[in-house]
Design an enzyme around this catalytic site. Sequence first.
Site, PDB file in Angstrom:
ATOM      1  N   HIS A   1       0.893  -1.166   0.000  1.00  0.00           N
ATOM      2  CA  HIS A   1       0.000   0.000   0.000  1.00  0.00           C
ATOM      3  C   HIS A   1       0.927   1.211   0.000  1.00  0.00           C
ATOM      4  O   HIS A   1       1.953   1.205   0.685  1.00  0.00           O
ATOM      5  CB  HIS A   1      -0.827   0.102   1.278  1.00  0.00           C
ATOM      6  CG  HIS A   1      -1.750  -1.031   1.542  1.00  0.00           C
ATOM      7  ND1 HIS A   1      -1.420  -2.090   2.334  1.00  0.00           N
ATOM      8  CD2 HIS A   1      -3.029  -1.241   1.150  1.00  0.00           C
ATOM      9  CE1 HIS A   1      -2.443  -2.923   2.406  1.00  0.00           C
ATOM     10  NE2 HIS A   1      -3.430  -2.435   1.700  1.00  0.00           N
TER      11      HIS A   1
ATOM     12  N   HIS B   1     -11.007 -14.223   2.968  1.00  0.00           N
ATOM     13  CA  HIS B   1     -12.225 -13.490   2.627  1.00  0.00           C
ATOM     14  C   HIS B   1     -13.286 -14.470   2.108  1.00  0.00           C
ATOM     15  O   HIS B   1     -14.472 -14.286   2.346  1.00  0.00           O
ATOM     16  CB  HIS B   1     -11.952 -12.435   1.561  1.00  0.00           C
ATOM     17  CG  HIS B   1     -11.022 -11.340   2.005  1.00  0.00           C
ATOM     18  ND1 HIS B   1     -10.657 -10.292   1.186  1.00  0.00           N
ATOM     19  CD2 HIS B   1     -10.380 -11.123   3.184  1.00  0.00           C
ATOM     20  CE1 HIS B   1      -9.837  -9.482   1.844  1.00  0.00           C
ATOM     21  NE2 HIS B   1      -9.641  -9.979   3.057  1.00  0.00           N
TER      22      HIS B   1
ATOM     23  N   ASP C   1     -11.052 -12.051   9.970  1.00  0.00           N
ATOM     24  CA  ASP C   1      -9.951 -12.160   9.012  1.00  0.00           C
ATOM     25  C   ASP C   1      -8.629 -12.314   9.762  1.00  0.00           C
ATOM     26  O   ASP C   1      -7.952 -11.327  10.030  1.00  0.00           O
ATOM     27  CB  ASP C   1      -9.960 -10.860   8.193  1.00  0.00           C
ATOM     28  CG  ASP C   1      -9.223 -10.979   6.882  1.00  0.00           C
ATOM     29  OD1 ASP C   1      -8.874 -12.107   6.510  1.00  0.00           O
ATOM     30  OD2 ASP C   1      -8.996  -9.941   6.241  1.00  0.00           O
TER      31      ASP C   1
ATOM     32  N   ASP D   1      -5.925 -13.730   8.708  1.00  0.00           N
ATOM     33  CA  ASP D   1      -4.774 -13.596   7.809  1.00  0.00           C
ATOM     34  C   ASP D   1      -3.606 -14.510   8.182  1.00  0.00           C
ATOM     35  O   ASP D   1      -2.471 -14.049   8.352  1.00  0.00           O
ATOM     36  CB  ASP D   1      -4.271 -12.131   7.798  1.00  0.00           C
ATOM     37  CG  ASP D   1      -5.139 -11.226   6.937  1.00  0.00           C
ATOM     38  OD1 ASP D   1      -5.843 -11.741   6.053  1.00  0.00           O
ATOM     39  OD2 ASP D   1      -5.106  -9.992   7.161  1.00  0.00           O
TER      40      ASP D   1
HETATM   41  C1  XUL Z   1      -7.778  -6.576   3.803  1.00  0.00           C
HETATM   42  C2  XUL Z   1      -6.928  -6.984   2.701  1.00  0.00           C
HETATM   43  C3  XUL Z   1      -6.079  -5.906   2.146  1.00  0.00           C
HETATM   44  C4  XUL Z   1      -5.930  -5.913   0.670  1.00  0.00           C
HETATM   45  C5  XUL Z   1      -5.127  -4.770   0.133  1.00  0.00           C
HETATM   46  O1  XUL Z   1      -8.496  -7.594   4.365  1.00  0.00           O
HETATM   47  O2  XUL Z   1      -6.881  -8.133   2.320  1.00  0.00           O
HETATM   48  O3  XUL Z   1      -4.864  -5.974   2.803  1.00  0.00           O
HETATM   49  O4  XUL Z   1      -5.321  -7.088   0.218  1.00  0.00           O
HETATM   50  O5  XUL Z   1      -5.610  -3.545   0.540  1.00  0.00           O
HETATM   51 CO    CO Z   2      -5.873  -9.051   0.677  1.00  0.00          CO
END
Ligand code: XUL
Ligand code: CO
Length: 488
Positions: A143, A323, A359, A361
Amino acid sequence: MKSLLLWLAVFCYLGNSFCQEDGVIADMTCRWDAGLSESKQWNGDFFPNISNIQYEGPSSRNPLAYHWYNAEEEILGKKMKDWLRFSVAFWHTFRGDGGDPFGSPTKTWPWEDGSNSVQMAMTRMKANFEFLKKLGVERWCFHDRDIAPEGATLEETNRNLDTIISLAKELQLGTSIRPLWGTAQLFKHPRYMHGAATSPDIKVYAYAAAQVKKAMEVTHELGGENYVFWGGREGYQSLLNTDLKKELDHMATFLQSAASWKKKLGFNGTLLLEPKPQEPTKHQYVSIEFPILRYDWDAATTIGFLQNYGLKDEFKLNVECNHATLSGHSCHHELETARINGMLGNIDANTGDPQTGWDTDQFLTDVTEATLIMLSVVKNGGLAPGGFNFDAKLRRESVDVEDLFIAHISGMDALARGLRNAAALLQDGVLTKLVEERYASFDSSLGTSIEAGEVGFEELEVKAFEWGEPTLSSGKQELAERILQSFT
Ligand code: XUL
Ligand code: CO
């Protein structure tokens, strides 16, 4: 004075916990570290105790070696590195500090000086390149705001970004390292609290446009291959104060402008939309024309949204596995939905915790899941110019630099093993045959005519009378599962 200090402490505490969500530091809400302006210059190696990670094969027990990922080895006529096109997510790996809404950061990497200065951003970028080289990974994702700090004005912020981009350009010289994709962080700063493209405030819409314009420029400048849109705040909290139709139209207009800017810029990369249901926004968009669809809830609704606004040819999807499960689907389902629509562009490779509903991750390590993912990827002919971005972070409790390596190696090995399994399964052909046989009755001339849309209800009624009650045939699900089991 005392109460001022107390407020300052409370602000720092709240700012701290607020800043950590998803491992990305929100510059404007992290003023608590702005006082430390003296940035130390980092000299020497970032990972002195870790050598280049090598392939040692499945019998190796060395956690800092690849057991399944052998970059140059060919599988189904393509090198493993070309099937997999791995990428490191800068925000998790270099900005993730283990903080969560309940607690302070747990990770302080040796090179961090506690500031969010441009100097510190330069140091982190150097660490990123050393990490990629040691891992043998040629791609990374970012980002705009996690690689360079936000300044007092947009002009200053852009200058900060330019400084870091020049350094990244220098560091990538003589290497094959390039961004897999870039994106703009349109969700952390308070200005985006109502959304970016869907904010009711025209000034916010314009600010977001300027930010995306610049983020696309720098992605292009670095030779990035894709550009991602994840609409973190593009949703609503209450329908009572929301004009859904207007906001959806604005979102589509914004994406249309991005597609036009891409052409003007001469950027040939793919524009990707990343579906995600909820989090952080309560509801993301419901399309008016397709009332049951939400614009980026999952792959199907995102495709519906794009089609609805005539944007389908300009975008592909970035499917993220965690997701997918949050939207009530498997990652395999989302990949297949994208694939059969010609919309599979990239995978954010991660996984959730089966007992946790958000999420998380995490790095994906489940081999059966990886095999299903790779089945879709192989059927798609690969992902290029997309790839596998590890949008995954270390657990809060993992605080060693070595953990960063182990996590990525483990994620890479899981997908490499999945690729080997998927290739073997497809070459064996038994599962493919099982599926073909289930639909074999449509291979008849009538079936072909039905599929071509040439047969109506009247002719079908004649056939139904002629054939009588259809006999039951087994779906063979257990056999299909048994076949998969013997390849994982
Ligand atoms: C948020 C997500 C982000 C996108 C990029 O859940 O996955 O990090 O991948 O903005
Ligand atoms: Co993402």
